[in-house]
Every structure is written in structure tokens, then in C-alpha cells.
Design a protein around this motif. Structure first.
Motif, PDB file in Angstrom:
ATOM      1  N   THR A  21      49.775  36.210  36.038  1.00 22.07           N
ATOM      2  CA  THR A  21      48.876  36.825  35.340  1.00 22.07           C
ATOM      3  C   THR A  21      47.453  37.139  35.788  1.00 22.07           C
ATOM      4  OG1 THR A  21      49.544  35.727  33.598  1.00 22.07           O
ATOM      5  CG2 THR A  21      47.378  36.154  33.201  1.00 22.07           C
ATOM      6  N   GLU A  22      46.938  36.465  36.897  1.00 21.72           N
ATOM      7  CA  GLU A  22      45.824  36.795  37.756  1.00 21.72           C
ATOM      8  C   GLU A  22      45.816  37.881  38.349  1.00 21.72           C
ATOM      9  OE1 GLU A  22      42.650  34.763  40.457  1.00 21.72           O
ATOM     10  OE2 GLU A  22      44.642  33.761  40.418  1.00 21.72           O
ATOM     11  N   VAL A  23      47.008  38.209  39.073  1.00 11.85           N
ATOM     12  CA  VAL A  23      47.395  39.442  39.968  1.00 11.85           C
ATOM     13  C   VAL A  23      47.385  40.564  38.837  1.00 11.85           C
ATOM     14  CG1 VAL A  23      49.049  40.532  41.139  1.00 11.85           C
ATOM     15  CG2 VAL A  23      48.161  38.290  41.668  1.00 11.85           C
ATOM     16  N   ARG A  24      47.943  40.563  37.773  1.00 14.86           N
ATOM     17  CA  ARG A  24      48.154  41.610  36.493  1.00 14.86           C
ATOM     18  C   ARG A  24      46.787  41.876  36.364  1.00 14.86           C
ATOM     19  NH1 ARG A  24      53.355  38.849  35.527  1.00 14.86           N
ATOM     20  NH2 ARG A  24      52.211  37.791  34.011  1.00 14.86           N
ATOM     21  N   ASP A  25      45.932  40.815  36.026  1.00 19.09           N
ATOM     22  CA  ASP A  25      44.715  41.098  35.301  1.00 19.09           C
ATOM     23  C   ASP A  25      43.741  41.919  36.298  1.00 19.09           C
ATOM     24  OD1 ASP A  25      45.393  39.830  33.054  1.00 19.09           O
ATOM     25  OD2 ASP A  25      44.417  37.921  33.766  1.00 19.09           O
ATOM     26  N   LEU A  26      44.028  41.491  37.576  1.00 17.49           N
ATOM     27  CA  LEU A  26      42.994  42.313  38.477  1.00 17.49           C
ATOM     28  C   LEU A  26      43.543  43.747  38.566  1.00 17.49           C
ATOM     29  CD1 LEU A  26      42.896  39.608  41.343  1.00 17.49           C
ATOM     30  CD2 LEU A  26      41.115  40.590  40.365  1.00 17.49           C
TER      31      LEU A  26
END
Length: 172
Positions: A21-26
Motif C-alpha cells: 500500500t505504501e508503494v501504491r500510495d507513493l
């Protein structure tokens, strides 16, 4: 044809939550460079082993976002290496200590980048050699080099890394 968002989300899905999720949010907030760094760091931190072909695809995205030199050494440690496994179809062959091949008399250098284990073709980047000896940050074009008695190459425009990679993967 895979669009950039789909590809990015597929890479993020390699990670466990909440790292994915962190990578998608970035990506969603326009922080692609930070997302790529987080993706590769996450693959390493979580011991996620990915195929050589996926490593090659991540290398293409990293190069597109100006992160190739920083991430390539780390990406090389993420590839699946199995004793006795057959040669991978696509494999990142660029190594941090490799020297580019000079294109005689042109002020250019050829950097072998991604290889095909089935046919031996190599996707290379062609860079300008700057007056101070470094290579240009972006390639002039990509070259698909076919080995053999009558070696030949096909050229792709500087913004055509994905079509060049697709052409590399089409051997029989």
C-alpha cells in the motif's frame, strides 16, 4: 498493452502489506522515485525473490525515472537464482563494475543491459560520452543486438524502452 499504473501496481503487489500500500500510495501522490526506492528496499527487506524477467521490468521503470544507476545494484540481489534452473528468458545483465563498449569514432558508448537466455539477443542502451568521460543520463536510443555470424541490430527511439524490451522477448 500494459499501462504504467497497472505495471506499478503489479510490482507493489509483490510486497506484503502494508509495504504494498505504501508503494501504491507513493505512486498515486507523484512520488515515483521514492516509490521505486521503497519497492526495491521492500523486496530486499522482506526477502521477496522475483523472477529475472520481473527484475528486468523493474530496471526499465527505474531507468525511466532516473533511478537506474542507484537501484540496479540492489535489483541484482532480488532475482531468483536456482541451481539447475533453465536459463531465464530475460535477465538483467548490467553490472555496476561493467565498462560500456565504445562505439568507435562516434562519441557514443553501448551498455549491454538486458539479455535473452533463449536466443542470446541483448538489449543495450546507447549513450553519448560526455566531454568529462561520463555517459549521458538518458540514452540516445536502445539497440537490440542479435549475435551470430551476420550480427545485426535494431534501433529503438530513446523513449521506446518498453517496445524494445517486448521485441527482446519475442524470440522462438
Amino acid at each position: 498493452m500494459t499501462d504504467e499504473v497497472t505495471r506499478w501496481y503489479r510490482f507493489a503487489d509483490l510486497l506484503p502489506e502494508p509495504a504494498a500500500t505504501e508503494v501504491r500510495d507513493l505512486w498515486a501522490t507523484g512520488e515515483q522515485e521514492a516509490g521505486l526506492d521503497r519497492l526495491v528496499a521492500g523486496l530486499q527487506a522482506h526477502g521477496v525473490v522475483v523472477s529475472e524477467a520481473v527484475v528486468a521490468e523493474i530496471a526499465v521503470v527505474a531507468r525511466e525515472w532516473g533511478m537506474g544507476e542507484v537501484l540496479t545494484p540492489r535489483l541484482l540481489h532480488c532475482a531468483a537464482v536456482r541451481a539447475g534452473a533453465e536459463e531465464p528468458a530475460l535477465r538483467l545483465i548490467e553490472h555496476p563494475d561493467a565498462r560500456p563498449l565504445p562505439a568507435q569514432g562516434t562519441g557514443q558508448a553501448v551498455v549491454p543491459w538486458i539479455g535473452c537466455g533463449r536466443c542470446g539477443e541483448v538489449l543495450a542502451r546507447v549513450h553519448t560520452v560526455e566531454p568529462w568521460g561520463a555517459l549521458s543520463l538518458t540514452p540516445l536510443h536502445y539497440a537490440l543486438l542479435t549475435p551470430g555470424a551476420a550480427a545485426r541490430s535494431r534501433l529503438f527511439a530513446a523513449d521506446s524502452a518498453w517496445p524494445a524490451l517486448a521485441a527482446l522477448g519475442t524470440c522462438a
